[in-house]
Enzyme design. Structure first.
Site: not given
Ligand code: NAI
Length: 469
Positions: A34, A448, A200, A40-41
């Site tokens: 789309g 090394h 957090e 994608g993202t």
């Molecule tokens: P996440 O699930 O990794 O972390 C979200 C955090 O927000 C959690 O620690 C949770 O406890 C906290 N949280 C939730 N509600 C809250 C509240 N009301 N108040 C305070 N804290 C709260 O999600 P994130 O960082 O948004 O990433 C989303 C997805 O994207 C993940 O599955 C991640 O693995 C993936 N991603 C991976 C990357 C990588 O591999 N380098 C880079 C960016 C994203």
């Protein structure tokens, strides 16, 4: 006869990789997207642009922190041209999305532009046109979850999308959620001089990461200037004249579990990074009777097939870690199955990388998981303070932690904080795919001076002991 053997919906790392592999396997393949650009993202507003900003700000940080130590002076006069930094990011995105276009042409994947729906099994509607296919692969990815009552405007209250294109560098930022997005984007802005406070809900950062590694990681980020408020549940975010006001309830250390205080903080920008959810809107899955899971994911079997024959799904739209490379692997497995081959997924060996500086990388089990499983294990650890190369680049702060089966020495998991951790981890991924023991890694000659010697030292630490510890 159907128009195509396969129509893939979505061109992220799940969809485009699946489409290319399918074409290579001889399937007449189309991919619907789309967006104006492919990828994608991940390529457009995720992994790739964030890595560009992480790279730019990592270099800035290096210049400020370490250039003088190495006899390179004048660095404090460095200035950030934000517009130009964003242009660099856009160029990186364009090169990569055009790369996918090129690969589609090279592999004869037909690109269909528009938002797709599935009016019936074997049919994909794009605009007013209906295309037929023997198989359909849903690779529509995910979108940010936003806490109830919070309105995202992508200018002041932002998700990762807004964080990649802010009009200016904010003076202050509250990041809600200490997950991967919060820490990667938080790092970018902290290095640009923004005062970053990460709030957090849990009592630790990076849920799911080995707890010891998470604690070390947090200490390093604090040294870099990031502030953390743990055990805090964000309740609301309201726009003010100059920015936004975030309020949260803070659990007390003295009385765990009890809500003690309500805190309010104002910031120029608030980044909501509280997770992502599958994006399957508009596909018409309900009418098709595609079985869904309670958290909005599509239910699939080990071959990535849904309950509706001929409809497959992969990536963030199905259960499992929301990672680009997991989606790609599932895409390959799905199309190999369609082509009559043995499509295979090994969910036990999917590396995860956080692209901060230093990087954090992990694969396999954490200590906490093994304890919960009641499995006997041994740990071998090696501090990067003992690694000559890491010290030479001022990065002795990290460590390698290897976890092995107590009896057999077979590697069960590995967790690394340090320079190039995201590359080092793959030595262990390969070792795990071969069912290797720590001793196999320990007996392998490592050049090394390299960072990867630290991996070997951690393997040695699982047995008779590391040399440089
Ligand atoms: P996440 O699930 O990794 O972390 C979200 C955090 O927000 C959690 O620690 C949770 O406890 C906290 N949280 C939730 N509600 C809250 C509240 N009301 N108040 C305070 N804290 C709260 O999600 P994130 O960082 O948004 O990433 C989303 C997805 O994207 C993940 O599955 C991640 O693995 C993936 N991603 C991976 C990357 C990588 O591999 N380098 C880079 C960016 C994203």
């Amino acid at each position: 006869m159907a128009d195509f053997d396969l129509i893939v919906i979505g061109s992220g790392p799940g969809g485009y990789v699946a489409a290319i592999r399918a074409a290579q396997l001889g399937l007449k393949t189309a991919c619907v997207e789309g967006r104006d650009t492919l990828g994608g993202t991940c390529l457009n507003i995720g992994c790739i642009p964030s890595k560009a900003l992480l790279n730019a700000t990592h270099n800035l940080h290096e210049a400020h922190m370490n250039f003088e130590k190495m006899g390179i002076t004048g660095a404090p006069a460095l200035k950030v041209d934000w517009e130009r930094m964003l242009r660099y990011k856009e160029d990186v995105v364009a090169t990569n999305t055009r790369g996918v276009e090129f690969l589609f042409k090279k592999n004869k994947v037909t690109r269909l532009q528009g938002w797709a729906s599935i009016p019936a099994p074997g049919q994909v509607k794009v605009g007013e046109e209906i295309h037929t296919a023997n198989n359909i692969l849903i690779a529509t990815g995910s979108e940010a979850t936003v806490l109830p009552g919070i309105t995202v405007d992508e200018e002041v209250v932002i998700t990762s999308t807004g964080a990649l294109s802010l009009g200016q560098i904010p003076k202050s930022m509250v990041v809600i959620g200490a997950g991967v997005i919060g820490l990667e984007m938080g790092s970018v802005y902290a290095r640009l001089g923004t005062e970053v406070t990460v709030v957090e809900y849990l009592d630790a950062i990076t849920p799911g990461l080995d707890a010891e590694i998470a604690r070390s990681f947090q200490k390093i980020l604090i040294k870099q200037g990031m502030k953390f408020v743990l055990g805090a549940a964000v309740q609301s975010v309201e726009r003010t004249k100059t920015g936004a006001r975030v309020s949260w309830t803070q659990r007390s250390d003295d009385a765990p579990g009890e809500v003690e205080v309500e805190v309010e903080v104002e910031a120029d920008v608030v980044l909501v990074a509280t997770g992502r959810k599958p994006y399957t809107e508009g596909l018409g899955l309900e009418a098709l009777g595609v079985e869904m899971l309670p958290r909005g994911q599509i239910k699939v079997d080990a071959k990535m097939q849904t309950n509706v024959p001929g409809i497959y799904a992969i990536g963030d739209a199905v259960p499992g870690p929301m990672l680009a490379h997991k989606a790609s692997e599932e895409g390959i497995a799905a199309v190999e199955t369609m082509a009559g081959q043995y499509g295979h997924m090994n969910y036990d060996v999917i590396p995860g990388v956080i692209y901060t500086s230093p990087e954090v990388a992990s694969v396999g089990k954490t200590e906490e998981q093994l304890k919960a499983e009641g499995r006997a294990y041994k740990v071998g650890k090696f501090s990067l303070m003992g690694n000559a190369r890491a010290k030479a680049v001022f990065q002795g702060d990290g460590m390698v932690k290897m976890i092995v089966d107590k009896k057999t020495d077979r590697i069960l998991g590995c967790h690394i904080i340090g320079p190039a951790a995201g590359e080092l981890i793959h030595e262990i991924c390969v070792a795990m795919e071969f069912g290797a023991a720590a001793q196999d890694v320990a007996m392998t000659c490592h050049a090394h001076p390299t960072f990867s010697e630290a991996v070997r030292e951690a393997a040695l630490a699982c047995g008779s002991g590391a040399i440089h510890a």
